[in-house]
Motif scaffolding. Structure first.
Motif, PDB file in Angstrom:
ATOM      1  N   ASN A 135      -7.790  79.724 -69.853  1.00 18.05           N
ATOM      2  CA  ASN A 135      -6.815  80.128 -70.857  1.00 18.05           C
ATOM      3  C   ASN A 135      -5.444  80.195 -70.190  1.00 18.05           C
ATOM      4  O   ASN A 135      -5.275  80.982 -69.270  1.00 18.05           O
ATOM      5  CB  ASN A 135      -7.203  81.511 -71.407  1.00 18.05           C
ATOM      6  CG  ASN A 135      -6.233  82.029 -72.460  1.00 18.05           C
ATOM      7  OD1 ASN A 135      -5.310  81.337 -72.862  1.00 18.05           O
ATOM      8  ND2 ASN A 135      -6.457  83.254 -72.904  1.00 18.05           N
ATOM      9  N   ASP A 142     -12.413  86.019 -63.532  1.00 18.54           N
ATOM     10  CA  ASP A 142     -12.334  86.563 -64.889  1.00 18.54           C
ATOM     11  C   ASP A 142     -13.049  85.567 -65.805  1.00 18.54           C
ATOM     12  O   ASP A 142     -12.607  84.428 -65.948  1.00 18.54           O
ATOM     13  CB  ASP A 142     -10.855  86.712 -65.283  1.00 18.54           C
ATOM     14  CG  ASP A 142     -10.683  87.291 -66.685  1.00 18.54           C
ATOM     15  OD1 ASP A 142     -11.638  87.894 -67.211  1.00 18.54           O
ATOM     16  OD2 ASP A 142      -9.576  87.138 -67.249  1.00 18.54           O
ATOM     17  N   ARG A 196     -14.259  96.259 -78.288  1.00 15.24           N
ATOM     18  CA  ARG A 196     -13.770  96.456 -76.920  1.00 15.24           C
ATOM     19  C   ARG A 196     -14.936  96.622 -75.939  1.00 15.24           C
ATOM     20  O   ARG A 196     -15.219  97.723 -75.456  1.00 15.24           O
ATOM     21  CB  ARG A 196     -12.806  97.663 -76.841  1.00 15.24           C
ATOM     22  CG  ARG A 196     -11.742  97.687 -77.908  1.00 15.24           C
ATOM     23  CD  ARG A 196     -10.930  96.388 -77.977  1.00 15.24           C
ATOM     24  NE  ARG A 196     -10.299  96.035 -76.718  1.00 15.24           N
ATOM     25  CZ  ARG A 196     -10.434  94.846 -76.138  1.00 15.24           C
ATOM     26  NH1 ARG A 196     -11.156  93.877 -76.695  1.00 15.24           N
ATOM     27  NH2 ARG A 196      -9.848  94.605 -75.006  1.00 15.24           N
ATOM     28  N   HIS A 214      -2.661  88.508 -67.412  1.00 12.43           N
ATOM     29  CA  HIS A 214      -3.060  88.708 -66.010  1.00 12.43           C
ATOM     30  C   HIS A 214      -1.932  89.347 -65.189  1.00 12.43           C
ATOM     31  O   HIS A 214      -2.142  90.328 -64.489  1.00 12.43           O
ATOM     32  CB  HIS A 214      -3.477  87.376 -65.371  1.00 12.43           C
ATOM     33  CG  HIS A 214      -4.908  87.003 -65.669  1.00 12.43           C
ATOM     34  ND1 HIS A 214      -5.364  85.708 -65.617  1.00 12.43           N
ATOM     35  CD2 HIS A 214      -5.989  87.757 -66.016  1.00 12.43           C
ATOM     36  CE1 HIS A 214      -6.656  85.686 -65.910  1.00 12.43           C
ATOM     37  NE2 HIS A 214      -7.049  86.914 -66.168  1.00 12.43           N
TER      38      HIS A 214
HETATM   39  C1  LIG Z   1      -8.966  84.921 -69.635  1.00 15.92           C
HETATM   40  C2  LIG Z   1      -9.074  86.192 -70.419  1.00 15.92           C
HETATM   41  N1  LIG Z   1      -9.385  87.321 -69.791  1.00 15.92           N
HETATM   42  C3  LIG Z   1      -9.497  88.490 -70.465  1.00 15.92           C
HETATM   43  C4  LIG Z   1      -9.294  88.558 -71.823  1.00 15.92           C
HETATM   44  C5  LIG Z   1      -9.404  89.904 -72.512  1.00 15.92           C
HETATM   45  O1  LIG Z   1     -10.509  89.983 -73.327  1.00 15.92           O
HETATM   46  P1  LIG Z   1     -11.001  91.316 -74.007  1.00 15.92           P
HETATM   47  O2  LIG Z   1     -10.878  91.116 -75.475  1.00 15.92           O
HETATM   48  O3  LIG Z   1     -12.440  91.463 -73.614  1.00 15.92           O
HETATM   49  O4  LIG Z   1     -10.183  92.443 -73.508  1.00 15.92           O
HETATM   50  C6  LIG Z   1      -8.979  87.398 -72.521  1.00 15.92           C
HETATM   51  C7  LIG Z   1      -8.731  87.447 -73.968  1.00 15.92           C
HETATM   52  O5  LIG Z   1      -8.188  86.602 -74.591  1.00 15.92           O
HETATM   53  C8  LIG Z   1      -8.863  86.179 -71.803  1.00 15.92           C
HETATM   54  O6  LIG Z   1      -8.566  85.033 -72.420  1.00 15.92           O
END
Ligand SMILES: Cc1ncc(COP(=O)(O)O)c(C=O)c1O
Length: 394
Positions: free
Chosen positions: A180, A208, A251, A130
């Motif tokens: 996460n 998100d 993706r 982030h």
């Molecule tokens: C909170 C969060 N946002 C975004 C993502 C990015 O995911 P993507 O594989 O769709 O780019 C992840 C991937 O681990 C994530 O945990």
């Protein structure tokens, strides 16, 4: 040109995977990288995805370019999955992106253009990417309190106190569900409180959601986000099909913008398309074609929902088994919080040194910040992992 470049530093999670691969021990356990695994330790292609793949291969007649926004039916499906039944449906737009990562960057770039002085507030701790993505977009980043290392739950009072200082030039980034790295989610009343603060103080919420369906279920996981979308004028959303469709390498994700009205949402979409044009131009097609095929077909949708629910149940059952092993065999309730966390991740509350001890003495690979991926466990690992956690905690 390149002689001045420093040696690259590997991302900590990537270097952990390399160390795991090179570890010769037979009983090693990979609880590092954030992918779902089944009881055989595999990350399989979901059945619904396999079936959709057959349909796509049979019907696709061209590999010519798709538009800048990707597949518009996919974009509408992402809006439907998250916002169906809310008032936001009449003032929203979506753009297909290369994963939620692409969506995060596109919305970061959008904020930089629309309001250059934006500060993005992120939880402490937050998803490891982030901060780098928002900073790469030229935005300022600030942390708000989130996780209590004592209770291993969200410290809602401190979070709300911090967020009460966010104002009109601020954007508050929240995790839609399955936080996460901590696994600790805000409850519905906290969603209501943050919504109220946004209305009072004028900050823009940004949600998100990368694990919809892994927490309490597909619909339940979007409840907080939906309440917010119903009650704020503007909102940003990034979503991912990496986990809930198992499409990691394809993706596949979307950037969603809710505006005061449909015109403003369309203008934001137009700006994202210009930004995408000068970045990657258009997203890869295959993953979105699969998701669209699944969500436009009732039988495939049912198959997908069933598989997703089995994945969610498996995570829940692994959490319960690990907790009861710690409670019953090792007589400790210190880790009961694991059962209440949501999704794939849990922060154990261990120091870097304790995580290194887990790795070096037991071959158990979690991330240095204390995060473990519950989906990396199998039922047969649990007694060994519980014994190691208990020993390291002492
Ligand atoms: C909170 C969060 N946002 C975004 C993502 C990015 O995911 P993507 O594989 O769709 O780019 C992840 C991937 O681990 C994530 O945990």
């Amino acid at each position: 040109m390149f002689s001045q470049l420093p040696k690259p530093v590997l991302d900590p999670i990537i270097s952990l995977s390399v160390a795991y691969r090179n570890d010769p021990r037979d009983n090693k356990v990979d609880l590092g990288i954030g992918v779902y695994r089944n009881s055989q330790g595999e990350t399989p292609i979901m059945k619904a995805v396999q079936q959709a793949q057959d349909v796509v291969v049979e019907h696709q007649k061209s590999k010519a370019y798709v538009g800048l926004a990707g597949c518009e039916e996919f974009n509408q499906s992402m809006i439907d999955l998250l916002l169906k039944g809310t008032s936001a449906e009449s003032r929203v737009s979506a753009v297909q992106t290369p994963g939620a990562s692409g969506a995060l960057r596109m919305l970061g770039d959008l904020m930089k253009v629309a309001q250059p002085e934006t500060t993005v507030w992120i939880s402490n701790p937050s998803y490891v990417n982030h901060k780098p993505v928002m900073e790469a977009a030229g935005l300022k980043v600030k942390y708000y309190s989130y996780f209590s290392t004592e209770t291993k739950q969200v410290d809602t009072a401190r979070m709300l106190e911090d967020l009460s200082h966010a104002g009109p030039k601020d954007v508050v980034l929240l995790h839609g569900c399955c936080h996460n790295p901590t696994g600790a989610d805000i409850d519905f009343s906290a969603w209501q409180e943050i919504t109220k603060l946004s209305q009072q103080n004028g900050f823009t919420p940004f949600v998100d959601i990368a694990y919809q369906g892994f927490g309490d279920g597909l619909e339940e996981d979007a409840k907080g986000l939906q309440f917010m979308a119903d009650n704020v004028e503007e909102m940003l959303i990034t979503t991912s099909c990496s986990k809930n469709f198992g499409l990691y390498r394809e993706r596949t994700g979307a950037a969603i913008v809710i505006g005061n009205n449909q015109d403003e949402a369309n203008n934001a979409k137009g700006k994202i398309l210009t930004l995408a044009r000068s970045t990657y131009t258009m997203p890869p097609d295959h993953g979105a074609a699969l998701v669209k095929t699944i969500l436009q077909d009732e039988t495939l949708t049912l198959t997908w929902k069933q598989e997703l629910s089995e994945m969610q149940q498996r995570l829940l059952s692994l959490r319960q088994t690990l907790c009861s092993e710690l409670r019953n065999t090792h007589n400790t309730s210190q880790f009961d919080f694991i059962e209440n966390h949501k999704g794939m991740f849990t922060v154990l509350g261990f120091t870097q040194e304790q995580m290194a001890q887990l790795r070096e003495e037991y071959g158990i690979y979690g991330v240095g910040d204390g995060r473990i991926n519950i989906a990396g466990l199998s039922e047969s690992h649990i007694p060994f992992v519980a014994q190691a956690i208990n020993a390291v905690a002492k």
